[in-house]
Scaffold this motif. Structure first.
Motif, short mmCIF file in Angstrom:
data_model
loop_
_atom_site.label_atom_id
_atom_site.label_comp_id
_atom_site.label_asym_id
_atom_site.label_seq_id
_atom_site.Cartn_x
_atom_site.Cartn_y
_atom_site.Cartn_z
N MET A 1 0.93 -1.24 0.12
CA MET A 1 0.09 0.00 0.08
C MET A 1 0.86 1.47 0.01
O MET A 1 0.32 2.28 -0.22
CB MET A 1 -0.97 0.07 1.15
CG MET A 1 -2.24 0.92 1.06
SD MET A 1 -3.68 0.03 1.28
CE MET A 1 -3.65 -1.35 0.16
N SER A 2 2.22 1.17 0.50
CA SER A 2 2.87 2.33 0.37
C SER A 2 3.33 2.56 -1.04
O SER A 2 3.37 1.68 -1.65
CB SER A 2 4.24 1.99 1.25
OG SER A 2 5.19 2.88 0.69
N GLN A 3 3.58 3.75 -1.31
CA GLN A 3 3.80 4.31 -2.58
C GLN A 3 5.14 4.36 -2.93
O GLN A 3 5.48 4.49 -4.09
CB GLN A 3 3.33 5.84 -2.91
CG GLN A 3 1.74 5.96 -2.47
CD GLN A 3 1.76 7.04 -1.44
OE1 GLN A 3 2.19 8.31 -1.73
NE2 GLN A 3 1.00 6.83 -0.47
N THR A 4 6.05 3.92 -2.00
CA THR A 4 7.36 4.06 -2.38
C THR A 4 8.13 2.62 -2.76
O THR A 4 9.23 2.43 -3.06
CB THR A 4 8.25 4.47 -1.18
OG1 THR A 4 7.55 3.94 0.13
CG2 THR A 4 7.96 6.05 -1.11
N ALA A 6 8.62 1.06 -4.93
CA ALA A 6 9.24 0.86 -6.45
C ALA A 6 10.30 -0.08 -6.76
O ALA A 6 10.34 -0.55 -7.80
CB ALA A 6 9.67 2.38 -7.05
N HIS A 7 10.80 -0.70 -5.59
CA HIS A 7 11.54 -1.72 -5.87
C HIS A 7 10.96 -2.68 -6.42
O HIS A 7 9.78 -3.27 -6.14
CB HIS A 7 12.29 -1.94 -4.55
CG HIS A 7 12.20 -1.48 -3.38
ND1 HIS A 7 12.65 -0.36 -2.89
CD2 HIS A 7 10.97 -1.60 -2.73
CE1 HIS A 7 12.02 -0.03 -1.80
NE2 HIS A 7 11.15 -0.44 -1.65
N LEU A 21 4.25 -0.14 -8.14
CA LEU A 21 3.00 0.34 -8.06
C LEU A 21 2.18 1.10 -9.28
O LEU A 21 0.91 0.92 -9.69
CB LEU A 21 2.95 1.33 -6.95
CG LEU A 21 1.42 2.17 -6.69
CD1 LEU A 21 0.56 1.31 -5.86
CD2 LEU A 21 1.77 3.35 -5.77
N ARG A 24 0.69 -1.74 -11.43
CA ARG A 24 -0.60 -2.07 -10.88
C ARG A 24 -1.59 -1.26 -10.98
O ARG A 24 -2.80 -1.58 -11.41
CB ARG A 24 -0.61 -2.34 -9.43
CG ARG A 24 0.44 -3.79 -9.12
CD ARG A 24 0.29 -4.08 -7.49
NE ARG A 24 0.95 -3.23 -6.70
CZ ARG A 24 2.27 -3.13 -6.42
NH1 ARG A 24 3.05 -3.93 -7.04
NH2 ARG A 24 2.73 -2.29 -5.49
N ASN A 25 -1.12 0.36 -11.03
CA ASN A 25 -2.27 1.41 -11.09
C ASN A 25 -2.69 1.09 -12.56
O ASN A 25 -3.75 1.14 -12.87
CB ASN A 25 -1.73 2.89 -11.03
CG ASN A 25 -1.68 3.07 -9.60
OD1 ASN A 25 -2.20 2.14 -8.71
ND2 ASN A 25 -0.98 4.07 -9.15
N LEU A 28 -5.19 -1.86 -13.17
CA LEU A 28 -6.66 -1.49 -12.52
C LEU A 28 -7.26 -0.43 -13.28
O LEU A 28 -8.45 -0.69 -13.54
CB LEU A 28 -6.38 -1.17 -11.03
CG LEU A 28 -7.82 -0.88 -10.27
CD1 LEU A 28 -8.66 -2.08 -10.23
CD2 LEU A 28 -7.42 -0.32 -8.82
#
Lengths: 206, 633
Positions: A1-4, A6-7, A21, A24-25, A28
């Motif tokens: 859920m965290s936006q960071t 990215a790893h 993320l 995944r965005n 969706l």
């Protein structure tokens, strides 16, 4: 859920397209877009079903539609859906070469479908079934043409994705592009299944 | 962290710097986009307001000849269309863009690029629609655009501007809705579960879902109209088997959810403002969420109550009448919850809370006339009279616009970093709301006395003269109120005191960051520990949120000119379509338009920009922790 995050956590899921993320965005968001598309096509289908008996002086669906020809179009488009699945599967195995091969086949099949559809429309116009003939013809060309426009966009889109793959390689960004484009391609196929049944089959028997 | 930093650096790009106007047209920052939405929405609000005042001047006296019948038709069409599509919704989109990421603890929306695209398509669609005033006449078929009234006269191009302008603006609305949905589903801070979302975020979520499934129906209806008018399609042409009722069904399948699209965000705003200024938590949080979802669902089941007099038959009318009345139940739940939130609270009467408190009875009045209209047999009497006009202005002005103004005073400090003047604000509230009731209360009786809507004048001595005069005077009062608001805005931008981070003793997370909020919103993503996240921390004696992550590089997207160019391409192609068969009496212009060169140029611009976007990736840039520390020092 965290936006960071990215790893890359590809190791966990095995799906490069969902590794970030942002990826995944996009997946969706694209599903939601397909939901919106469903209403677009649903409205076109509703209008067609409401107006399909208003043939007036023009040719009737029974005179126009040739089921073997439409079955050929259907087969071409459905096989292209299969090849796009094979492309995504190759992508999940990390095999860019096979993936590109299947994507190219998909584009070629899509292009074949478009040629068939252009031939079909030309044939209808020659029979006196033009866009302005009747409410039936307007709603027919709007529905089937709207689908055809989607195929055009899909063919161009997948071509652009293919063109950038050799340069960029398989990354979370490019994998996401392949995946989303194939979602779109499947969706176009699903719509065609409904067009086949509700326009052509129903037109012949209804 | 060193590891993750290294991975970032491998695909991190440099920051692109744009300044001045280029900064605004390339921005993908949700806060700047929010302000642009807000500014454009306010502009269109004023424009449509002026149109309304002109209508009321014409109707002030019987047999008045201030404007011609044709101009009157154009004025009421553009007043409704502009207010609904270009003013109310964009103003809400402005708040949503600015506030939603802050409320859920996110650094940005899910799709910053799409967000900018949505903004610019809306602006260009709105401009296209309104340019019709200077290009031979505005749309004149009513905001509902019923054929055959809207399709028979292709010589007057107003309705082409309507169908194509709204189509372009609608793309922006749809794109924005997808963006909000994904943002709310995927971008919530740790601990921010769905049942801890602030009510404004919930309202945005449900509204976006409605937009997703409603605006798409309108898009197809507008395509049908465009095809009928420009390409000789026969959708609504009875002579060729077409059916004008088809337009009405599709239009209202969009149109009824649309009125909930306009009211649900206002419900969300009220559910923020009332608890804050009552210093109590919202009464019945879960029932509020449930009611929102139920209203959204039922909103799709009731479209044909706009068509009772079309002749659908008693059974269909009864079904839609009952479904419509059902909506009063979840709405009633919300009204009682607001009342019970205020009950026993220590209420502060700021301008925002005045608007919120007066919203409750005003909206209930609009709701009650809604139930009256829902009874199909009685509707035969009310249909197309001023009773309907009174009803929907009570819900849209008394609901949506009061919500917009409450939010304006509530969130202005956060968005612009200045406090609005409360004294001027309260004058504005009283003049505007008294003017509002003067204008529209009497219209109930005008309608019951049989005055039809959309007539440009009326004969004296029918008992309508005094009510129309009163109504017009009320409209001017609303106009004076809005002028006071503008004075307030200009005055405080120049001289107003700077806003603190938390001017209202707020409950939600937008009040934890500075006013206006920094570029990256949250230096560290916050940890949410309960409903009313900030209030929970305050009650536990904390000064701010607990961070959920260490200080680390913050990823930011780069600005891009492409959304602007795509929208401009659509705008140019739109012109090309409207004028494709037009005779300009000018060889060059005829050559450009009649050979479709303008259409191709616009579409090339659109698809060229899309291909550029597909082929060239911009990975954005990182703000390093050292920069964040410097900023703090």
């Amino acid at each position: 859920m965290s936006q960071t995050n990215a790893h890359s956590n590809t190791a966990l899921t095995g799906q490069l397209e969902r590794a970030t993320l942002e990826g995944r965005n996009k997946i969706l968001g694209f599903w939601l877009f397909l939901g919106a598309e469903t209403v677009l096509f649903g409205t076109l289908f509703a209008a067609y079903l409401g107006l399909r008996h208003q043939v007036l002086d023009g040719p009737t669906p029974q005179e126009l539609f040739s089921l073997p020809f439409v079955a050929l179009m259907t087969a071409v488009l459905l096989v292209s859906s299969l090849t796009s699945v094979l492309a995504v599967q190759a992508m999940h195995r990390g095999n860019v070469k096979v993936m590109l091969r299947w994507l190219i086949v998909t584009v070629l099949l899509g292009f074949t479908f478009l040629c068939l559809e252009i031939y079909e429309f030309n044939h209808y116009v020659a029979l006196g079934h033009t866009f302005s003939t009747s409410a039936f013809s307007s709603s027919f060309y709007s529905l089937v043409g709207f689908h055809g426009a989607h195929v055009v966009i899909g063919v161009v889109w997948i071509t652009l994705v293919i063109l950038q793959m050799p340069r960029k390689g398989l990354t979370p960004v490019t994998a996401n592009k392949v995946y989303v484009a194939s979602l779109y391609w499947h969706y176009i196929d699903v719509i065609w299944v409904f067009i086949f049944s509700l326009v052509y089959l129903l037109g012949r028997v209804g | 962290m060193a590891h993750s930093h290294a991975t970032h650096a491998t695909h991190a790009n440099t920051k692109k710097n744009y300044t001045g106007i280029m900064d605004w047209i390339t921005t993908v920052d949700h806060k700047k986009i929010g302000i642009l939405y807000f500014g454009a929405g306010l502009f269109f609000f004023l424009l449509a307001g002026v149109e309304a005042l002109l209508l009321r001047i014409q109707l002030m006296f019987p047999m008045n000849d201030f404007v011609s019948a044709q101009t009157f038709n154009e004025l009421f069409t553009m007043h409704g269309t502009t207010m609904l599509f270009l003013a109310a919704l964009p103003l809400f989109y402005g708040y949503m863009n600015y506030i939603i990421p802050l409320q859920i603890g996110a650094r940005d929306v899910a799709f910053p690029f799409l967000n900018a695209l949505g903004l610019w398509t809306f602006i260009f669609g709105g401009i296209l629609l309104n340019l019709s005033w200077f290009l031979g006449g505005a749309p004149d078929g009513g905001w509902t655009g019923y054929p055959t009234l809207s399709t028979f006269n292709t010589a007057h191009q107003g309705m082409d501007f309507y169908s194509i302008g709204l189509q372009i603006a609608g793309i922006g609305t749809l794109v924005g809705a997808i963006n909000f949905l994904v943002t709310i589903i995927n971008m919530r801070a740790p601990g921010m579960s769905f049942m801890r979302l602030p009510l404004f975020t919930w309202a945005t979520f449900i509204t976006s879902a409605l937009i997703l499934f409603a605006f798409t129906a309108l898009a197809i209806d507008l395509i049908f109209m465009t095809f009928d008018r420009l390409f000789s399609a026969r959708f609504f042409d009875v002579a060729y088997g077409g059916n004008p009722i088809l337009w009405q069904h599709i239009f209202w399948i969009f149109g009824h959810p649309e009125v909930y699209i306009l009211i649900l965000p206002a419900f969300g705003i009220m559910s923020e403002v009332i608890p804050t200024f009552s210093r109590k938590r919202l009464f019945g949080y879960s029932s509020m969420v449930f009611a929102l979802a139920l209203i959204g669902f039922l909103g799709f089941m009731v479209w044909a109550h706009h068509m009772f007099t079309v002749g659908m038959g008693a059974f269909a009318n009864a079904l839609f009448a009952i479904a419509t009345m059902l909506i009063a139940v979840p709405t009633g739940i919300k009204v009682f919850n607001w009342l019970l939130t205020m009950w026993g609270g220590s209420i502060r009467f700021t301008t925002a809370s005045l608007f919120a408190i007066s919203f409750v009875p005003t909206f209930v009045m609009g709701g009650v006339t809604g139930v009256m209209l829902a009874s199909a047999p009685a509707d035969y009497q009310y249909h197309d009279t001023y009773f309907v006009v009174a009803h929907f202005h009570y819900v849209i002005v008394g609901g949506s616009v009061f919500g917009i103004f409450a939010a304006l005073f509530y969130w202005w400090p956060k968005m612009f970093g200045k406090m609005l003047n409360e004294t001027l604000g309260k004058w504005f509230f009283w003049i505007f709301s008294i003017g509002f009731h003067l204008t529209f209360f009497v219209q109930h009786f005008l309608g019951l006395d049989g005055m039809p809507r959309r007539v440009y004048t009326y004969l004296p001595g029918q008992g309508w003269d005094l009510s129309n005069l009163v109504s017009s005077i009320g409209a001017y009062m609303m106009g004076i109120g809005v002028i006071l608001l503008l004075i307030n805005v200009v005055y405080t931008i120049r001289k107003g005191p700077d806003a603190p981070a938390d001017p209202w003793d707020g409950r939600t997370m937008e009040w934890t960051v500075s006013s206006p909020s920094p570029l990256y919103n949250f230096k560290q993503t916050p940890l949410v520990r309960g409903l009313d996240a900030f209030w929970k921390e305050k009650m536990d004696g904390n000064k701010g949120m607990t961070p959920a992550e260490p200080l680390q590089p913050i990823h930011m997207p780069n600005g891009s000119i492409l959304p602007f160019l795509m929208s401009l391409g659509l705008f140019i192609a739109g012109f090309g379509f409207i004028y494709k068969d037009y005779d300009f009496n000018n060889a060059l212009m005829n050559g450009l338009f009649n050979n479709y060169i303008v259409i191709y140029a616009g579409l090339l611009m659109l698809f060229g920009s899309m291909a550029t976007r597909c082929l060239i990736d911009d990975p954005g840039y990182y703000i390093q922790p050292e920069e964040l520390k410097e900023e703090e020092a």
